[in-house]
Design a protein around this motif. Sequence first.
Motif, short mmCIF file in Angstrom:
data_model
loop_
_atom_site.label_atom_id
_atom_site.label_comp_id
_atom_site.label_asym_id
_atom_site.label_seq_id
_atom_site.Cartn_x
_atom_site.Cartn_y
_atom_site.Cartn_z
N PRO A 35 18.36 -4.61 -9.67
CA PRO A 35 17.01 -4.15 -10.02
C PRO A 35 16.92 -2.63 -10.18
CG PRO A 35 17.11 -4.55 -7.68
CD PRO A 35 18.45 -4.97 -8.24
N ASP A 36 16.01 -2.23 -11.06
CA ASP A 36 15.61 -0.83 -11.12
C ASP A 36 14.49 -0.56 -10.11
OD1 ASP A 36 17.05 0.14 -13.65
OD2 ASP A 36 16.14 -1.75 -14.26
N LEU A 37 13.65 -1.58 -9.92
CA LEU A 37 12.44 -1.44 -9.11
C LEU A 37 12.33 -2.66 -8.18
CD1 LEU A 37 9.72 0.06 -8.64
CD2 LEU A 37 8.76 -1.32 -10.50
N VAL A 38 11.99 -2.40 -6.93
CA VAL A 38 11.80 -3.47 -5.95
C VAL A 38 10.36 -3.39 -5.45
CG1 VAL A 38 12.57 -4.47 -3.76
CG2 VAL A 38 14.24 -3.40 -5.30
N LEU A 39 9.67 -4.53 -5.46
CA LEU A 39 8.25 -4.57 -5.08
C LEU A 39 8.05 -5.44 -3.86
CD1 LEU A 39 6.75 -5.18 -8.65
CD2 LEU A 39 7.06 -2.98 -7.47
N LEU A 40 7.32 -4.92 -2.89
CA LEU A 40 6.87 -5.72 -1.76
C LEU A 40 5.48 -6.24 -2.12
CD1 LEU A 40 7.84 -3.33 1.19
CD2 LEU A 40 9.27 -5.00 -0.01
N ALA A 41 5.31 -7.54 -2.10
CA ALA A 41 4.02 -8.13 -2.49
C ALA A 41 3.68 -9.20 -1.46
CB ALA A 41 4.10 -8.71 -3.91
N ALA A 59 15.04 4.16 -2.20
CA ALA A 59 14.10 5.30 -2.21
C ALA A 59 13.66 5.62 -3.64
CB ALA A 59 14.76 6.52 -1.58
N GLY A 60 12.35 5.77 -3.81
CA GLY A 60 11.80 6.11 -5.11
C GLY A 60 11.63 4.93 -6.04
N VAL A 67 -1.59 1.04 -3.43
CA VAL A 67 -0.18 0.88 -3.81
C VAL A 67 0.51 2.20 -3.49
CG1 VAL A 67 1.47 0.52 -5.68
CG2 VAL A 67 -0.67 -0.78 -5.63
N HIS A 68 1.62 2.09 -2.75
CA HIS A 68 2.31 3.32 -2.33
C HIS A 68 3.83 3.14 -2.39
CE1 HIS A 68 3.43 1.75 1.75
NE2 HIS A 68 2.39 0.97 1.53
N PHE A 69 4.52 4.26 -2.53
CA PHE A 69 5.96 4.25 -2.35
C PHE A 69 6.25 3.96 -0.89
CE2 PHE A 69 5.81 6.76 -6.30
CZ PHE A 69 6.87 6.19 -7.00
N VAL A 70 7.29 3.18 -0.64
CA VAL A 70 7.62 2.81 0.73
C VAL A 70 8.53 3.86 1.35
CG1 VAL A 70 8.74 1.07 2.19
CG2 VAL A 70 7.36 0.36 0.21
N THR A 71 8.13 4.27 2.56
CA THR A 71 8.96 5.17 3.38
C THR A 71 9.21 4.43 4.70
OG1 THR A 71 6.97 6.21 4.29
CG2 THR A 71 7.96 7.25 2.34
N ASP A 75 3.48 1.21 6.25
CA ASP A 75 2.23 1.47 5.53
C ASP A 75 1.93 2.96 5.37
OD1 ASP A 75 1.86 -1.27 5.25
OD2 ASP A 75 0.79 -1.44 7.14
N HIS A 76 2.99 3.72 5.20
CA HIS A 76 2.86 5.13 4.84
C HIS A 76 3.56 5.31 3.49
CE1 HIS A 76 1.50 5.84 8.88
NE2 HIS A 76 1.25 7.10 8.58
N GLY A 77 3.61 6.55 3.05
CA GLY A 77 4.34 6.83 1.82
C GLY A 77 3.39 7.25 0.73
N PRO A 78 3.90 8.01 -0.24
CA PRO A 78 3.07 8.59 -1.29
C PRO A 78 2.22 7.54 -2.01
CG PRO A 78 5.27 9.54 -1.34
CD PRO A 78 5.32 8.43 -0.34
N ILE A 79 0.94 7.85 -2.14
CA ILE A 79 -0.04 6.91 -2.69
C ILE A 79 -0.03 6.98 -4.22
CG2 ILE A 79 -2.51 6.45 -2.90
CD1 ILE A 79 -2.74 7.35 0.09
N VAL A 80 0.28 5.86 -4.85
CA VAL A 80 0.32 5.78 -6.31
C VAL A 80 -1.08 5.55 -6.87
CG1 VAL A 80 1.21 4.47 -8.28
CG2 VAL A 80 2.68 4.90 -6.27
N ALA A 81 -1.83 4.63 -6.25
CA ALA A 81 -3.17 4.31 -6.75
C ALA A 81 -3.93 3.56 -5.68
CB ALA A 81 -3.07 3.44 -8.01
N GLN A 82 -5.25 3.69 -5.75
CA GLN A 82 -6.11 2.97 -4.82
C GLN A 82 -7.26 2.32 -5.58
OE1 GLN A 82 -6.75 6.24 -1.88
NE2 GLN A 82 -5.69 4.89 -0.46
#
Length: 208
Positions: free
Chosen positions: A81-87, A102-103, A137-141, A145-152
């Motif tokens: 994968p290029d991108l992994v999503l937690l849903a 990361a990222g 929706v945020h990047f996972v660190t 439930d922290h990490g840079p916020i992409v959108a709310q």
Amino acid sequence: MKRIVILISGRGSNMKAIARACNAEGWDATVAAVISNRADAEGLAFAAECGIATAVVDHRAYADRAAFDAALAQAIDAHAPDLVLLAGFMRILTAPFVARYAGRLLNIHPSLLPAFGGLHTHRRAIAAGCKVAGATVHFVTPDLDHGPIVAQAAVPVLPGDTEESLAVRVLAREHVLYPLAVRWWIEGQLRVTGGVVEQLRGEPQLLA
Ligand code: GRF
């Protein structure tokens, strides 16, 4: 074409919303696999019907979090994968796992972070007398439930709301918010500077 792997633990309605948007909007991406830690996750059937590869990595089969995360990473990496999503993926992930992606690891959380990380977000928002609730929706660190916020997305908390009625209102917005955030990532429209995410076209990162 970017490859997406989605991790779920249950219903998988956000995963469905992303898979549908990916097809309907013609993203330069494909959902390569849906992986669950639970064999009975409802979302697995939908993924299989769509012809998406599925896998189960049962956390109960591993001695500790590190062993589970190693097995999970192996299952994920099998799909390159290029991108992994937690849903709705209900496992706490170790720092090495998070660092590996990361990222390129996003999560959706049903609150307006940084308020109400963890469980029972809607119950806690109502108990606190909040007038607004939502999802992030945020990047996972490594911090849960922290990490840079992409959108709310924000929704009102209405008089008489129950945990269930608020959850329904928030979930409807999640199904718009998460596909939007993922599309931005696929399009290379997100830049993170000092923990703050910028949408490079200047599109609103708050859905009201
Ligand atoms: C959603 O509310 C999501 O924000 C949270 O878990 C729930 C998952 O729902 N992380 P679904 O499995 O996507 O239907």
